[in-house]
Design a protein around this motif. Structure first.
Motif, PDB file in Angstrom:
ATOM      1  N   SER A 157       0.831  -1.251  -0.079  1.00 21.03           N
ATOM      2  CA  SER A 157       0.171   0.047  -0.034  1.00 21.03           C
ATOM      3  C   SER A 157       0.949   1.098   0.121  1.00 21.03           C
ATOM      4  O   SER A 157       0.492   2.160  -0.668  1.00 21.03           O
TER       5      SER A 157
ATOM      6  N   ILE B  52       0.799   4.027  -3.092  1.00 20.43           N
ATOM      7  CA  ILE B  52       0.472   5.496  -2.558  1.00 20.43           C
ATOM      8  C   ILE B  52       1.628   6.357  -3.196  1.00 20.43           C
ATOM      9  O   ILE B  52       1.197   7.417  -3.753  1.00 20.43           O
ATOM     10  N   CYS B  53       3.022   5.732  -3.244  1.00 21.08           N
ATOM     11  CA  CYS B  53       3.903   6.588  -3.859  1.00 21.08           C
ATOM     12  C   CYS B  53       3.593   6.504  -5.640  1.00 21.08           C
ATOM     13  O   CYS B  53       3.801   7.535  -6.159  1.00 21.08           O
TER      14      CYS B  53
ATOM     15  N   ALA C 166       4.269   7.638   3.659  1.00 17.74           N
ATOM     16  CA  ALA C 166       3.254   6.442   3.085  1.00 17.74           C
ATOM     17  C   ALA C 166       3.534   5.131   3.919  1.00 17.74           C
ATOM     18  O   ALA C 166       2.282   4.494   3.917  1.00 17.74           O
TER      19      ALA C 166
ATOM     20  N   ASN D  15       1.607   6.040   7.249  1.00 16.25           N
ATOM     21  CA  ASN D  15       0.218   5.871   7.054  1.00 16.25           C
ATOM     22  C   ASN D  15      -0.343   4.684   6.870  1.00 16.25           C
ATOM     23  O   ASN D  15      -1.586   4.558   7.294  1.00 16.25           O
ATOM     24  N   SER D  16       0.339   3.769   5.753  1.00 14.05           N
ATOM     25  CA  SER D  16      -0.174   2.577   5.736  1.00 14.05           C
ATOM     26  C   SER D  16      -0.166   1.623   7.103  1.00 14.05           C
ATOM     27  O   SER D  16      -1.223   0.908   7.217  1.00 14.05           O
TER      28      SER D  16
ATOM     29  N   HIS E 223      -5.154  12.656  -0.789  1.00 14.81           N
ATOM     30  CA  HIS E 223      -5.288  12.091   0.454  1.00 14.81           C
ATOM     31  C   HIS E 223      -6.449  11.106   0.405  1.00 14.81           C
ATOM     32  O   HIS E 223      -6.368  10.121   0.916  1.00 14.81           O
TER      33      HIS E 223
ATOM     34  N   SER F 248      -5.626   8.317  -2.218  1.00 13.76           N
ATOM     35  CA  SER F 248      -4.509   7.409  -1.607  1.00 13.76           C
ATOM     36  C   SER F 248      -4.871   6.321  -0.445  1.00 13.76           C
ATOM     37  O   SER F 248      -4.586   5.364  -0.374  1.00 13.76           O
ATOM     38  N   MET F 249      -5.719   6.920   0.403  1.00 16.04           N
ATOM     39  CA  MET F 249      -6.230   6.121   1.634  1.00 16.04           C
ATOM     40  C   MET F 249      -7.244   5.064   1.194  1.00 16.04           C
ATOM     41  O   MET F 249      -7.281   3.947   1.675  1.00 16.04           O
TER      42      MET F 249
ATOM     43  N   ALA G 234      -5.005   2.580  -0.418  1.00 16.33           N
ATOM     44  CA  ALA G 234      -4.266   1.807   0.740  1.00 16.33           C
ATOM     45  C   ALA G 234      -5.332   0.755   1.550  1.00 16.33           C
ATOM     46  O   ALA G 234      -4.854  -0.361   2.048  1.00 16.33           O
TER      47      ALA G 234
END
Length: 135
Positions: free
Chosen positions: A16, A20-21, A62, A65-66, A120, A123-124, A127
């Protein structure tokens, strides 16, 4: 609530964070939002920090957050893609909502806020889907 670090699907965190990256490199590419973002921020590429510094920080965040999303997924018993999608959406909207307060105080233009908040939220969601698939 206990955090069982042994039950966290670490492969999902790595995948994840990688997703995200990759998503960020597309979202903030010159063909998508990079040029608009620069203009709205009032910046030019000469005034930006080094790419290495920014990318290493982005990769680290990233991963963090993951990892945190995986912890939350464990707490709320996320099972599968759809649960992960909903978790990612809710967490992404919380981030966007919190950021909205800062944006208002900073006088940020709505378009700039939408670019940032959109990143955001999406990306969430990405993930969350990945983490949910490993749950």
């Amino acid at each position: 609530m206990n955090i069982d670090l042994g039950s966290i699907p670490y492969l999902s965190i790595i995948l994840s964070a990688l997703a995200i990256c990759i998503f960020g490199s597309i979202w903030y590419s010159p063909k998508v939002f990079w040029n608009t973002w620069l203009k709205l921020k009032g910046l030019n590429e000469d005034k930006l920090p080094s790419v290495g510094k920014v990318m290493s920080g982005s990769i680290l965040m990233a991963i963090v957050n993951s990892f945190l999303l995986a912890i939350i997924a464990g707490w709320v018993n996320i099972e599968g893609l759809i649960d992960g999608l909903w978790l990612g959406l809710v967490v992404g909207l919380v981030i966007a909502g919190t950021s909205a307060t800062n944006a208002m105080y900073e006088g940020m233009k709505l378009k700039l806020y939408m670019i940032t908040a959109g990143f955001h939220v999406i990306s969430m969601i990405i993930a969350g889907i990945i983490i949910g698939c490993f749950a």
